[in-house]
Every structure is written in C-alpha cells, then in structure tokens.
Motif scaffolding. Structure first.
Motif, PDB file in Angstrom:
ATOM      1  N   SER A 431       0.822  -1.211   0.000  1.00 52.40           N
ATOM      2  CA  SER A 431       0.000   0.000   0.000  1.00 52.40           C
ATOM      3  C   SER A 431       0.855   1.261   0.000  1.00 52.40           C
ATOM      4  CB  SER A 431      -0.911   0.026   1.234  1.00 52.40           C
ATOM      5  OG  SER A 431      -1.785  -1.056   1.260  1.00 52.40           O
ATOM      6  N   ILE A 434       2.337   2.760  -3.227  1.00 51.19           N
ATOM      7  CA  ILE A 434       1.273   3.334  -4.058  1.00 51.19           C
ATOM      8  C   ILE A 434       0.901   4.712  -3.534  1.00 51.19           C
ATOM      9  CG2 ILE A 434      -1.093   3.041  -4.860  1.00 51.19           C
ATOM     10  CD1 ILE A 434       0.933   1.091  -6.084  1.00 51.19           C
ATOM     11  N   ILE A 458      -6.498   3.373   0.572  1.00 49.48           N
ATOM     12  CA  ILE A 458      -5.735   2.276  -0.019  1.00 49.48           C
ATOM     13  C   ILE A 458      -5.650   1.112   0.972  1.00 49.48           C
ATOM     14  CG2 ILE A 458      -3.555   1.606  -1.087  1.00 49.48           C
ATOM     15  CD1 ILE A 458      -2.997   4.571  -1.587  1.00 49.48           C
ATOM     16  N   HIS A 468     -10.867   1.091   1.903  1.00 54.20           N
ATOM     17  CA  HIS A 468     -10.944   1.543   0.505  1.00 54.20           C
ATOM     18  C   HIS A 468     -12.374   1.581  -0.016  1.00 54.20           C
ATOM     19  CE1 HIS A 468     -10.830  -2.874   0.129  1.00 54.20           C
ATOM     20  NE2 HIS A 468     -11.489  -2.698  -1.012  1.00 54.20           N
ATOM     21  N   ILE A 475      -8.422   2.066  -3.626  1.00 55.62           N
ATOM     22  CA  ILE A 475      -7.435   1.220  -4.287  1.00 55.62           C
ATOM     23  C   ILE A 475      -7.223  -0.023  -3.432  1.00 55.62           C
ATOM     24  CG2 ILE A 475      -5.068   1.044  -5.155  1.00 55.62           C
ATOM     25  CD1 ILE A 475      -5.051   4.060  -5.520  1.00 55.62           C
ATOM     26  N   GLY A 477      -5.172  -3.718  -3.214  1.00 54.71           N
ATOM     27  CA  GLY A 477      -4.141  -4.606  -3.717  1.00 54.71           C
ATOM     28  C   GLY A 477      -4.652  -6.025  -3.833  1.00 54.71           C
ATOM     29  N   GLU A 484       1.616  -8.391  -7.930  1.00 56.76           N
ATOM     30  CA  GLU A 484       0.773  -7.397  -7.276  1.00 56.76           C
ATOM     31  C   GLU A 484       0.034  -6.561  -8.318  1.00 56.76           C
ATOM     32  OE1 GLU A 484       3.075  -5.099  -4.544  1.00 56.76           O
ATOM     33  OE2 GLU A 484       3.640  -6.828  -3.321  1.00 56.76           O
ATOM     34  N   TYR A 486      -3.669  -3.872  -8.752  1.00 59.99           N
ATOM     35  CA  TYR A 486      -4.469  -2.948  -7.954  1.00 59.99           C
ATOM     36  C   TYR A 486      -5.810  -2.679  -8.623  1.00 59.99           C
ATOM     37  CZ  TYR A 486      -0.227  -2.420  -5.325  1.00 59.99           C
ATOM     38  OH  TYR A 486       0.870  -2.702  -4.557  1.00 59.99           O
ATOM     39  N   SER A 507      -8.051  -5.086 -12.779  1.00 53.97           N
ATOM     40  CA  SER A 507      -7.027  -4.378 -12.009  1.00 53.97           C
ATOM     41  C   SER A 507      -5.857  -3.940 -12.876  1.00 53.97           C
ATOM     42  CB  SER A 507      -6.544  -5.267 -10.859  1.00 53.97           C
ATOM     43  OG  SER A 507      -6.195  -6.549 -11.338  1.00 53.97           O
ATOM     44  N   ALA A 510       1.072  -1.895 -10.660  1.00 53.84           N
ATOM     45  CA  ALA A 510       1.414  -0.819  -9.733  1.00 53.84           C
ATOM     46  C   ALA A 510       1.879   0.436 -10.466  1.00 53.84           C
ATOM     47  CB  ALA A 510       2.488  -1.286  -8.759  1.00 53.84           C
ATOM     48  N   ILE A 513      -0.799   2.944 -11.780  1.00 54.41           N
ATOM     49  CA  ILE A 513      -1.752   3.628 -10.887  1.00 54.41           C
ATOM     50  C   ILE A 513      -1.645   5.153 -10.960  1.00 54.41           C
ATOM     51  CG2 ILE A 513      -2.428   3.981  -8.484  1.00 54.41           C
ATOM     52  CD1 ILE A 513      -3.483   1.400  -9.693  1.00 54.41           C
TER      53      ILE A 513
END
Length: 568
Positions: A431, A434, A458, A468, A475, A477, A484, A486, A507, A510, A513
């Motif tokens: 988290s 991000i 997040i 979230h 967001i 995860g 990973e 998101y 999704s 990373a 984002i």
C-alpha cells in the motif's frame, strides 16, 4: 479524560504479569505456538511478515501528552523510531521483539494504557468522533458512553470468543465522523425533547470481502439499557454467527442472511429476558465516569473571524496561513477556541506514521496549546482540540517545524492507507509505495485546492484496513499469480451519506496507478459543474466516463510499449 482507579490499574498490571509469564514459557519452549497464539492476540501481538507487531489501544482516540511521550519512548527504544496511527484510532509498532513485549506493556501500564482486546475475536477498541466534546455540531458528548461501554466490554467473559472480531463506533454529532454504518454495531446518540439521552442502534455494517452498510435495528433506546440490549445482540450473534467459515463469520453476514427485521426481532426476543438486568448502567455510574470529561478551564474569549486572524500577520505569511486555517482548523463549541488537525501525511512518509521526535514535539504542543490532550482521527491524523484562536498562528509555525502542518486535510493526498505488504502477512500487495507514488504525482497544493475534497483510501488486501470501500477513490491490492495488481473502486463515501464504492473493472499494475489516477482526475476536471465536488460529479455522471478514461490510458500505454518493443 478518564483516569484509572485502583481496580483498573490492578487489572492492567496483573495482565502484564500474566503475559510476561506466557512469553517466558513461549521462549523456553514449554508453551507451543498454537497455544501461545490466542494468548498473544488477546494482548494485541501479531506475528507479521518481518517481525512481531504490537497494536496499542487508544480508547475512543483520546490520549494525553504524557501518554504520547510514552508512545514515543516505546517507538525509540523498542521499535525503529516511529509508530503507525490506524483507522481505528490505535497505534501500531511494526518491529518489536517478542522477548521485549512484556516490558512494552509494563511501560504502557504506567501511563494507564494497554493492548488488551486490540486483536482476537472479541469486542475491539471502541472508536468515536475525534472532536467529541468540542465539535460545534455536537448533540451529545459521546465520551462517557464510550468509556462505560469500554469498561463493560473489556475482558467480558461471555464475549471473549465471538465468531469473529467485533467493532463498535459511537457518534453524537450531526456529522458522522466515525464511519458509523461500516461497523458491526454503530451507536448514534441523541437527546429527545425532554433532554433524555437515547441511542439508535445500527447493526451488520462492515467492509472487507463483503462490504455492507449497517441497518437500523433499534430506535430511541435509553442509554441506561445499552448493556442489556447489546448483550442480547451479541448473544444472538454468538449463537448463530458462522463459525464454520472465516469469511462468513462477521455479524454483517448474519444480519444479511436473516434480514435486518428478523435479526432485530431475535435480539428483542433475547432482550426481553434481560432488559432489567443488574448490568444496566445507573446514574451513579454515569456520574463516576462523566466527571472525567468535564470541560477544561476555558478563558472568556470572543470568537474571531478569519479576517481578524489574518489582519496583523506579515504579508508573506498570510496566504499560507489562510490556506492552513481553511483546511486544518475546525469550529469549536466555546467562543474564542478552535480545534486543529495536525497532518500525518507529509510527502514521502507513510500515511499515519509519526516519528518518536514528532510525537515528543506534538506532546509539547498539546501542553502548550491544548490543555495537554490529543485526539486520533479515523483519517490517521492528530487533533489538538482546544486551541485559543489567538494562538493559531504560533501553533502553525511550530507545527511546520515538525512537518505536521501540511494544509491538505480532505484533499487528494490526505490518503488513508494500511501498512500493506511492507509489513502485514495478510496483505496481497503493498500500500505504502502506491500512496507515495500518488503523493509525488499530485504534489502541487494549488492544484489540489482547485480539485477540492476527494477522499482516497488504499488497502493491501480484502480485509480493508485502509477502508478503501468508502473512499471516493479506493485502491485495493490483489494477487494475480504471485504478482501485485491494484483494483480501483469509485463512488464510496463516509459520513452521513455513506456509500460503498463500485469496482470499475479489471485491475492495474502498480506502475500504472499514477497515470490511472491522473486520467480519473482529469475526467472530473473536464466534466464537473461549477463548485461541484468529485463525489457529486461521479454521482451525476456515473462510472462510465471515469472507467473509459482509466482504461484508455492503460490501453494507450500498452500500445506504446508494443511499438517500442518494451515488455509490459
């Protein structure tokens, strides 16, 4: 604030001694991990990805400067120099050693703090309004009720092994600052025309894997009957909650399965047998607790306007101070006073983190400006609740030196985030990186001010510790084949118009984002009407334009990578 009596102190001290023995037996091998696990969880101790994590209770988010200094000492001596304030008004230490945890609990006990019931399938720390007792829109100060229920629920033998963890939130103001409807039980306090203190009870709220808003199951309950009614409610849950499936064990699943009306009927059926219980609160109990929440020695002052406050400031400071005053200062019940939010969202720092140096300095600020008391907010910031308006400029200057004066409260970078995969063994994804990437992308305060209020939350996994689901932008995860990703939700909101956000689609990686966020924000800017907030624009337009912008950006990126021969 509430002060321990001899019974409180003895109980907490004995708990420390008990846990010290349990840790010693675990370390010498006479207590197996499977036996130790429920014992450590009852004292707020988790085994995380890299180390043990200790969660310390801050009842209804209220603490004094001495307690904050102790939290600073613990951060410095037993952790890595910082602590993490959470969405449930607690503080977590992410790098503690098992053998030192009894010493930490002993330090906490010296200042009337503990970690009891910050974990496990029991009633957790009761949360409330960070502005309780001072908010200009308050109907009832909820803190005496919070404390009475804290004492009622702490180590309650009947509710020590519930089907799943259980969370209360209590509000007594016009504006809901507790996310009331997203708790297992939300208690809304009010007074009737005769001045009697009553409660509306909401049950079955929660986030996580199945986000649900709570339902009203009881209106106008006398405050004195709260213990017996809540006992009845918890007994129904204890009896019928799903113990066979961890993912369906929360009370929200039971209320949804039965329906709110049937659940309320069953609670009433149980309550009729215990409504006149000796466990109900008495006026003498109220008097015993309420004396600790009397107003401090306020001066006789007059309320100052923003123009009054700005009139004598140096010209070079006026704009910056006015911006901070607009975002970080809240109206107070008492003329001449204000409440101040200290931002724990400085760029490059994990949301909610405070160093030991900052904690010590903020404790000094509390002593100097706010009668030695502080509050923790659901949004992972700190509050000085009782500041003289004439002292606001001086406080602002001192807060800037500690990097807690960022005027971003309610703006896009006032991010709520859980520790995520950097620490938590349950997390599917990180988290904090991000949050950092978004902070770096949107680091222009003028731009943020133009955007206005936008909540961004997040979470590193479906447990939703970052809440979230109720962020205007959420967001989450997720794990896909060991990678990973998101997921984005839009349209969530906390407060009086609480709403659960909706997933916009597949999704993202990373590194996508920040660009996805830019696309969403640019869509808002291009589509909003005059003075329309992000959530208002979203509700008017629906998800489609935001979704199209988010995925067109991602599609364009893939096409560009393909053209350049860059692997995705």
């Amino acid at each position: 604030m509430y002060k321990y009596d001899a019974i409180d102190q003895t109980l907490v001290d004995q708990r420390v001694a008990q846990f010290r023995d349990q840790v010693a037996r675990r370390l010498n091998g006479s207590l197996a991990e499977e036996e130790f696990r429920p014992l450590r969880l009852q004292n707020g101790l988790y085994h995380q990805r890299h180390a043990y994590m200790l969660r310390v209770a801050i009842p209804y988010g209220l603490l004094n400067s001495k307690q904050l200094r102790t939290l600073a000492v613990i951060a410095q001596q037993y952790d890595r120099g910082y602590g993490h304030f959470t969405t449930r008004q607690n503080i977590q230490y992410n790098w503690v050693n098992l053998e030192e945890t009894p010493d930490i609990l002993a330090e906490l006990a010296k200042v009337e703090m503990h970690a009891i019931q910050t974990s496990g399938n029991c009633i957790r720390n009761i949360t409330s309004d960070a502005f309780a007792g001072v908010a200009a829109d308050e109907y009832v100060d909820p803190r005496p009720v919070c404390e009475l229920l804290r004492q009622w629920s702490t180590l309650h033998p009947e509710f020590a092994h519930l089907p799943r963890k259980f969370k209360f939130a209590i509000n007594g103001a016009k504006e809901d600052r507790t996310v009331l409807l997203c708790h297992d039980v939300g208690i809304e306090l009010k007074k009737n025309s005769a001045g009697e203190l009553l409660a509306n009870i909401y049950a079955g709220g929660g986030m996580g894997r199945t986000p649900i808003l709570g339902s009203l199951i009881k209106e106008d309950l006398s405050w004195q009957l709260l213990p017996s009614y809540l006992t009845a409610l918890l007994r129904v849950y204890n009896r019928f909650g799903r113990r066979d499936n961890l993912y369906k064990a929360r009370i929200k699943i039971l209320v949804k399965a039965l329906g709110p009306q049937e659940f309320a009927r069953q609670v009433e059926g149980e309550w009729i047998h215990i409504a006149k219980s000796d466990d109900n609160f008495t006026q003498s109990e109220w008097d015993r607790v309420a004396q600790h929440f009397r107003r401090p020695a306020y001066k006789a002052l007059i309320t100052l306007s923003t123009e009054d406050l700005l009139s004598n400031l140096p010209i070079t400071e006026k704009v910056a101070f006015a911006r901070w005053h607009e975002r970080n200062v809240r109206a107070h019940q008492v003329p001449g006073y204000a409440s101040v939010i200290l931002s724990l969202k400085h760029h490059g720092i994990a949301p909610g983190d405070a160093s030991s140096g900052q904690m010590n300095a903020i404790a000094d600020l509390a002593d100097q400006y706010s009668f030695g008391e502080l509050r923790i907010t659901h949004e992972q910031n700190l509050v000085l609740a009782d500041v003289e308006q004439t002292q606001l400029f001086s406080l602002w200057q001192a807060a800037k030196k500690q990097k807690v004066a960022l005027p971003n409260i309610g703006l896009l970078t006032d991010i709520i985030a859980c520790p995520g995969g950097d620490f938590c063994s349950l997390a599917n994804a990180m988290s904090l990186p991000i949050a950092k990437a978004i902070q770096e992308r949107f680091d222009d305060l003028d731009y943020l001010y133009d955007l206005g209020d936008i909540s961004l939350n997040i979470s590193g996994c479906i447990n939703s510790c970052g809440h979230h689901h109720v962020g205007n932008i959420g967001i989450l995860g997720v794990d896909k084949d060991g990678e990973e990703w998101y997921q984005i939700t839009l349209g969530g909101e906390q407060g009086n118009e609480a709403a659960i956000g909706k997933v916009i689609g597949p999704s993202f990686y990373a590194d996508e984002i920040p660009d996805v966020m830019t696309s969403i924000i640019n869509t808002y800017i291009g589509q909003r009407s005059h003075d329309e907030s992000f959530i208002q624009t979203y509700r008017r337009l629906g998800v489609t334009p935001f979704k199209e912008a988010a995925y067109s950006n991602a599609k364009a990126k893939v096409q560009k990578q393909d053209a350049l021969g860059v692997p995705a």
